[in-house]
Design a protein around this motif. Structure first.
Motif, PDB file in Angstrom:
ATOM      1  N   LYS A  74       0.836  -1.191   0.000  1.00  0.00           N
ATOM      2  CA  LYS A  74       0.000   0.000   0.000  1.00  0.00           C
ATOM      3  C   LYS A  74       0.874   1.246   0.000  1.00  0.00           C
ATOM      4  CE  LYS A  74      -4.033  -1.804   2.509  1.00  0.00           C
ATOM      5  NZ  LYS A  74      -4.983  -1.566   1.415  1.00  0.00           N
ATOM      6  N   LEU A  75       0.435   2.266  -0.726  1.00  0.00           N
ATOM      7  CA  LEU A  75       1.044   3.576  -0.575  1.00  0.00           C
ATOM      8  C   LEU A  75       0.582   4.124   0.764  1.00  0.00           C
ATOM      9  CD1 LEU A  75       1.250   2.994  -3.666  1.00  0.00           C
ATOM     10  CD2 LEU A  75       1.060   5.452  -4.005  1.00  0.00           C
ATOM     11  N   ILE A  76       1.381   4.966   1.408  1.00  0.00           N
ATOM     12  CA  ILE A  76       1.071   5.337   2.788  1.00  0.00           C
ATOM     13  C   ILE A  76       0.089   6.496   2.884  1.00  0.00           C
ATOM     14  CG2 ILE A  76       3.285   4.483   3.593  1.00  0.00           C
ATOM     15  CD1 ILE A  76       4.186   7.396   3.871  1.00  0.00           C
ATOM     16  N   HIS A  77      -0.223   7.168   1.752  1.00  0.00           N
ATOM     17  CA  HIS A  77      -1.144   8.298   1.804  1.00  0.00           C
ATOM     18  C   HIS A  77      -1.976   8.314   0.528  1.00  0.00           C
ATOM     19  CE1 HIS A  77      -2.558  12.501   2.010  1.00  0.00           C
ATOM     20  NE2 HIS A  77      -2.341  12.387   3.322  1.00  0.00           N
ATOM     21  N   LYS A  78      -3.245   8.702   0.674  1.00  0.00           N
ATOM     22  CA  LYS A  78      -4.164   8.648  -0.463  1.00  0.00           C
ATOM     23  C   LYS A  78      -3.804   9.633  -1.575  1.00  0.00           C
ATOM     24  CE  LYS A  78      -7.608  11.803   1.596  1.00  0.00           C
ATOM     25  NZ  LYS A  78      -7.668  12.766   0.485  1.00  0.00           N
ATOM     26  N   ASP A  79      -3.089  10.705  -1.248  1.00  0.00           N
ATOM     27  CA  ASP A  79      -2.692  11.677  -2.271  1.00  0.00           C
ATOM     28  C   ASP A  79      -1.262  11.479  -2.752  1.00  0.00           C
ATOM     29  OD1 ASP A  79      -5.149  13.057  -2.287  1.00  0.00           O
ATOM     30  OD2 ASP A  79      -4.585  14.138  -0.465  1.00  0.00           O
ATOM     31  N   GLN A  80      -0.652  10.376  -2.367  1.00  0.00           N
ATOM     32  CA  GLN A  80       0.751  10.121  -2.719  1.00  0.00           C
ATOM     33  C   GLN A  80       0.936   9.974  -4.222  1.00  0.00           C
ATOM     34  OE1 GLN A  80       2.454   7.073  -0.289  1.00  0.00           O
ATOM     35  NE2 GLN A  80       4.229   6.751  -1.625  1.00  0.00           N
ATOM     36  N   LYS A  81       1.921  10.682  -4.764  1.00  0.00           N
ATOM     37  CA  LYS A  81       2.198  10.621  -6.200  1.00  0.00           C
ATOM     38  C   LYS A  81       3.598  10.106  -6.526  1.00  0.00           C
ATOM     39  CE  LYS A  81      -1.051  14.159  -7.729  1.00  0.00           C
ATOM     40  NZ  LYS A  81      -1.829  13.204  -8.544  1.00  0.00           N
ATOM     41  N   LEU A  82       4.408   9.897  -5.508  1.00  0.00           N
ATOM     42  CA  LEU A  82       5.775   9.416  -5.711  1.00  0.00           C
ATOM     43  C   LEU A  82       5.981   8.136  -4.912  1.00  0.00           C
ATOM     44  CD1 LEU A  82       7.722  12.784  -5.257  1.00  0.00           C
ATOM     45  CD2 LEU A  82       6.994  11.751  -7.397  1.00  0.00           C
ATOM     46  N   LEU A  83       6.651   7.191  -5.539  1.00  0.00           N
ATOM     47  CA  LEU A  83       6.902   5.910  -4.887  1.00  0.00           C
ATOM     48  C   LEU A  83       8.383   5.561  -5.052  1.00  0.00           C
ATOM     49  CD1 LEU A  83       6.004   3.352  -3.506  1.00  0.00           C
ATOM     50  CD2 LEU A  83       5.226   2.475  -5.702  1.00  0.00           C
ATOM     51  N   HIS A  84       9.086   5.446  -3.915  1.00  0.00           N
ATOM     52  CA  HIS A  84      10.512   5.141  -3.910  1.00  0.00           C
ATOM     53  C   HIS A  84      10.702   3.736  -3.357  1.00  0.00           C
ATOM     54  CE1 HIS A  84      14.820   6.340  -2.460  1.00  0.00           C
ATOM     55  NE2 HIS A  84      14.834   5.488  -3.460  1.00  0.00           N
ATOM     56  N   MET A  85      11.163   2.833  -4.224  1.00  0.00           N
ATOM     57  CA  MET A  85      11.381   1.435  -3.832  1.00  0.00           C
ATOM     58  C   MET A  85      12.880   1.183  -3.671  1.00  0.00           C
ATOM     59  SD  MET A  85       8.655   0.002  -6.601  1.00  0.00           S
ATOM     60  CE  MET A  85       8.827   1.494  -7.604  1.00  0.00           C
ATOM     61  N   LYS A  86      13.286   0.746  -2.479  1.00  0.00           N
ATOM     62  CA  LYS A  86      14.699   0.496  -2.187  1.00  0.00           C
ATOM     63  C   LYS A  86      14.901  -0.996  -1.947  1.00  0.00           C
ATOM     64  CE  LYS A  86      14.964   4.901   0.332  1.00  0.00           C
ATOM     65  NZ  LYS A  86      15.319   5.549   1.605  1.00  0.00           N
ATOM     66  N   PHE A  87      15.842  -1.589  -2.670  1.00  0.00           N
ATOM     67  CA  PHE A  87      16.105  -3.024  -2.569  1.00  0.00           C
ATOM     68  C   PHE A  87      17.522  -3.252  -2.062  1.00  0.00           C
ATOM     69  CE2 PHE A  87      12.889  -2.409  -5.780  1.00  0.00           C
ATOM     70  CZ  PHE A  87      11.945  -3.375  -5.491  1.00  0.00           C
ATOM     71  N   PHE A  88      17.693  -4.315  -1.282  1.00  0.00           N
ATOM     72  CA  PHE A  88      19.021  -4.612  -0.766  1.00  0.00           C
ATOM     73  C   PHE A  88      19.159  -6.094  -0.443  1.00  0.00           C
ATOM     74  CE2 PHE A  88      16.343  -3.513   2.804  1.00  0.00           C
ATOM     75  CZ  PHE A  88      16.652  -4.461   3.763  1.00  0.00           C
ATOM     76  N   ASN A  89      20.403  -6.541  -0.350  1.00  0.00           N
ATOM     77  CA  ASN A  89      20.745  -7.896   0.073  1.00  0.00           C
ATOM     78  C   ASN A  89      21.218  -7.875   1.517  1.00  0.00           C
ATOM     79  OD1 ASN A  89      22.358  -8.534  -3.084  1.00  0.00           O
ATOM     80  ND2 ASN A  89      20.357  -9.261  -2.446  1.00  0.00           N
ATOM     81  N   ILE A  90      21.210  -9.041   2.122  1.00  0.00           N
ATOM     82  CA  ILE A  90      21.943  -9.253   3.368  1.00  0.00           C
ATOM     83  C   ILE A  90      23.140 -10.131   3.011  1.00  0.00           C
ATOM     84  CG2 ILE A  90      21.922 -10.242   5.680  1.00  0.00           C
ATOM     85  CD1 ILE A  90      20.208  -7.803   5.512  1.00  0.00           C
ATOM     86  N   VAL A  91      24.344  -9.573   3.130  1.00  0.00           N
ATOM     87  CA  VAL A  91      25.573 -10.274   2.788  1.00  0.00           C
ATOM     88  C   VAL A  91      26.456 -10.315   4.032  1.00  0.00           C
ATOM     89  CG1 VAL A  91      27.578 -10.346   1.274  1.00  0.00           C
ATOM     90  CG2 VAL A  91      25.420  -9.426   0.413  1.00  0.00           C
ATOM     91  N   ASN A  92      26.773 -11.539   4.488  1.00  0.00           N
ATOM     92  CA  ASN A  92      27.573 -11.699   5.714  1.00  0.00           C
ATOM     93  C   ASN A  92      27.000 -10.864   6.859  1.00  0.00           C
ATOM     94  OD1 ASN A  92      29.301 -13.409   4.345  1.00  0.00           O
ATOM     95  ND2 ASN A  92      30.724 -11.782   3.798  1.00  0.00           N
ATOM     96  N   ASP A  93      25.669 -10.932   6.999  1.00  0.00           N
ATOM     97  CA  ASP A  93      24.935 -10.255   8.077  1.00  0.00           C
ATOM     98  C   ASP A  93      24.941  -8.733   7.961  1.00  0.00           C
ATOM     99  OD1 ASP A  93      24.307 -12.710   9.308  1.00  0.00           O
ATOM    100  OD2 ASP A  93      26.234 -12.738  10.338  1.00  0.00           O
ATOM    101  N   GLN A  94      25.313  -8.203   6.809  1.00  0.00           N
ATOM    102  CA  GLN A  94      25.297  -6.757   6.595  1.00  0.00           C
ATOM    103  C   GLN A  94      24.410  -6.410   5.409  1.00  0.00           C
ATOM    104  OE1 GLN A  94      29.266  -5.245   6.157  1.00  0.00           O
ATOM    105  NE2 GLN A  94      29.811  -5.576   8.292  1.00  0.00           N
TER     106      GLN A  94
END
Length: 771
Positions: free
Chosen positions: A477-497
């Protein structure tokens, strides 16, 4: 006919091989099987001439004279972030002789190395190594080399594999497949040792110059099923060399009573100092190799270092096998722990491992072999007969398998890869491929893959060791009904970091979702994460309520597009801290939407080249947006106001005024796209001047706007404002100006009070997701 080869692009050395009827390691121009993965440049006296790159053995020799401009172990920097903790440790310990910094055309998630004052990406440096391998192979084969299977560490993530692909592209190579180094070693081993009726579970133990890779595979009848992978990207033979060097320096300092050996060496003449470090490193590597077969080795660096009196301080150290084993015990302990971890991660036990195959130059060290024999049993541990060549052999075998045509092993004529029998001699090609070739490889995900949600929550998308290719789809879900921007951040867990693997931005600037918003519901986005057999990632995001609002793309990887996205994010964060009015927030939001569209086109998906015109255009847009907000200038809401005037009251506007408004809007659109800040302000001022002279239309717009805002909190009050607008319009239509004036006088105090409170409201630009 162009050839397809296998390449082991190593941290310390690189190797090329080809399979035709048999597998052959290809010698380089110098007549060696191993090409040092070392790059430097040669200065040319001609003004403005391009630098000449030196690669391999000659570059490695030059390192002793000019280490700060000689690049080694570039593989460790491929696809890396400058803020990577292991890289920062290397820099803090001054273990890199050359300069490493964030790339000027990228973000902190990129790196560059400096040679003779010029900036190069790791991909560019690696491409020079690949280019030498390609050209040397072409001379040996007397044919063009166009295709390659290139090996990468099992632990490489999307960014690192993408960087390898880019390097190959720059070197003029088309990649048939990226294959993990342990899998390549298993292919080399499996073809020779496992026949069709056998099935074995093999742990590949690949300890090379710069990386330690582990992979568990089930091998049967040409099928290679990857069960799991592990290791340490920052552990290799170079670390063992460093332990030997530190020991030799400590012994020398003790012999000559030197309190600060490092400071003493730094005080030497630069040329002498460089030669000393170069010879010490070469001597440490030589001693390490010598101790594989002998009980002691000697390190000597003579006649270089001098004390204050001009007397020689010679490094002359004897290193016994016993001392060496004790020195590298922390490394051996770490290796055993990582090996135990991979067995545990895939819910195996040691007794399920049929064989442990040791490959890589560092796997020949006796105490490492003994530690693995103690762990799994001596009968299970096998050392590959060609540990430093096995990976290239496996890559060549796979490259041959993926080629469109192959040589018949009986008559030597070419046959299609899909032919069951040779059309020239009738040889059973299908049976041969099953018995001697590679039918299929099933890979698994190298890491856990997460997405970052609101309040920094983490959501696991795909688990480590999931068979590849794979795809996972989740709805957020987008966090606000008027939201027009969506920033998706992806990451790995490598050696617990946590390790970022890239961002994606989606802009929502259409009106199909207005009905959904009026229901006061948050919008939903469906995100699909795809990982192909090479562990390369693509992401698709689709707005559920408006499926034509979507984006399918690879992730940003620290390059120019990410640099712009970082600037965009900083602008949004700054605006949210400054409590800007809702009108300024709306303006900034729409400017961000415009910038996002352009940023998506900055990097060519085919060539990775930067479109400098679009890049500069976005830089101007973002700077303009920040300045307009900071100086409270008129913006997009003025245009929205004008468009509403035309739509609602165009019938009562004088044609001249209507035409002027339409022309001003066109001028604004042009200024927004390519104009300067001053041109923007001028265009908006022109529109405002016309709007200010609209008289009763402005009053009607004020009442209507009060009604629109009231509908969000008190619909009955909103309807009241709308009724006044209708009544005033009816009175005007009846030419009853008196009645219209009375109605306006009645409602304007309440209208002004409503609008005054609205003008004071502050806003926030939302970009997050939630479950």
């Amino acid at each position: 006919m162009s050839k397809s080869i296998g390449i082991d692009l190593g941290t310390t050395n690189s190797v090329a091989a080809i399979k035709m009827v048999d597998t052959e390691i290809l010698k380089n121009h110098e007549g060696d099987f191993l090409t040092p993965s070392c790059v430097t440049t040669k200065k040319r006296k001609v003004p403005f001439a391009r630098p000449v790159f030196i690669v391999g053995k000659d570059a490695l020799e030059w390192q002793k004279q000019n280490p700060e401009n000689t690049i080694t172990a570039i593989k460790r920097l491929m696809g890396r972030s400058f803020q990577n903790s292991e890289l920062q440790k290397l820099l803090a310990a001054k273990r890199l002789s050359y300069v490493v910094q964030p790339h000027s055309a990228g973000t902190i998630n990129s790196v560059a190395v400096i040679i003779e004052g010029k900036e190069y990406s790791p991909e560019e440096i690696s491409s020079k190594i690949l280019d030498k391998i390609r050209t040397d192979a072409e001379k040996v084969l007397n044919d063009k080399v166009e295709y390659a299977v290139i090996t990468v560490p099992a632990y490489f993530n999307d960014k690192q594999k993408h960087a390898t692909r880019t390097a190959a592209l720059l070197a003029g190579l088309k990649i048939r497949r990226l294959v993990s180094e342990p899998t390549a070693a298993a292919i080399s081993f499996g073809v020779e040792n496992i026949k069709d009726e056998d099935a074995k579970t093999v742990l590949i133990f690949d300890f090379g110059g710069g990386t330690f890779d582990l992979s568990v595979l089930i091998i049967s009848g040409g099928q290679f099923l990857e069960q799991g992978k592990g290791g340490d990207m920052w552990l290799g033979g170079e670390d063992i060399d460093r332990y030997i060097m530190e020991y030799a320096l400590l012994e020398t300092a003790r012999e000559f009573d030197i309190n600060d050996m490092s400071g003493f060496i730094d005080g030497q003449d630069t040329l002498i100092k460089n030669r000393f470090w170069g010879e010490l490193k070469a001597g440490a590597e030589k001693a390490k190799i010598q101790l594989e077969t002998e009980d002691e080795a000697y390190l000597e660096v003579l006649g270089l270092l001098k004390d204050e009196d001009g007397d020689s301080i010679d490094l002359d150290v004897t290193l016994t096998r016993e001392t060496f084993d004790e020195l590298i015990k922390p490394i051996v302990d770490s290796i055993i722990k990582l090996t135990q971890n991979i067995i545990s991660d895939i819910n195996f036990t040691k007794d399920l491992i049929d064989n442990v195959l040791l490959v890589g130059g560092s796997s020949k060290i006796p105490c490492i072999i003994k530690a693995m024999e103690n762990e799994f049993g001596k009968e299970k541990v096998l050392s590959h007969p060609r540990p430093m060549l096995a990976i290239a052999e496996g890559a060549a075998i796979l490259s041959h398998r993926l080629a469109e045509s192959i040589e018949c092993p009986k008559c030597g004529n070419m046959a299609a890869q899909t032919d069951q029998k040779c059309s020239s001699c009738g040889f059973d090609l299908e049976k041969y491929i099953i018995e001697e070739g590679v039918l299929d490889i099933v890979y698994s995900a190298a890491h856990d893959y997460y997405i970052c949600l609101e309040n920094n929550d983490r959501h696991l998308f795909i688990e480590k060791n999931t068979p590849l290719p794979c795809s996972a789809t989740e709805q957020f879900k987008l966090i606000h009904k008027d939201q027009k921007l969506l920033h998706m951040k992806f990451f790995n867990i490598v050696n617990d970091q946590e390790e970022s693997i890239g961002d994606l931005w989606l802009g929502i600037d259409k009106n199909q979702i207005e009905d959904q918003k009026q229901k006061n519901d948050q919008l939903n986005v469906t995100i699909t994460l795809n990982i192909d057999e090479n562990n390369l990632i693509s992401v698709e995001a689709v707005l559920k309520e408006a499926p034509d609002i979507k984006l399918s793309k690879t992730l940003s990887r620290g390059k120019a597009d990410e640099k712009l996205f970082v600037s965009l994010e900083e602008m949004i964060n700054e605006a949210n801290k400054k409590n800007y009015t809702k009108f300024l927030i709306i303006d900034l939001t729409y400017r961000a939407l415009s910038a996002i569209k352009d940023i998506q086109q900055v990097i060519s998906p085919e060539t990775e080249e930067i479109n400098k015109d679009i890049y500069e255009k976005v830089v101007i847009k973002l700077e303009k947006a920040k300045k307009i907000a900071a100086e409270n200038q008129k913006g997009k809401t003025t245009v929205f106001y004008a468009e509403n005037v035309l739509e609602s009251y165009g019938k009562i506007l004088p044609p001249k005024n209507k035409s002027k408004i339409e022309q001003c809007i066109k001028n604004i659109e042009k200024a927004e796209d390519v104009g300067s800040y001053e041109e923007n302000v001028k265009a908006y001022d022109s529109l405002s001047n016309i709007l200010n002279d609209l008289g009763i239309v402005n009053l009607l717009m004020s009442i209507e706007n009060a009604g629109t805002y009231s509908m969000q909190t008190d619909p009955s009050k909103g309807h009241k404002f709308y009724k006044y607008v209708d009544d005033i319009m009816f009175a005007l239509a009846e030419n009853n100006e008196k009645k219209a004036t009375e109605l306006i006088a009645e409602i304007m105090p309440e209208t002004n009070a409503m609008l005054q409170s609205i003008r004071k409201e502050t806003g926030v630009i939302h970009t997050d997701l939630k479950r």
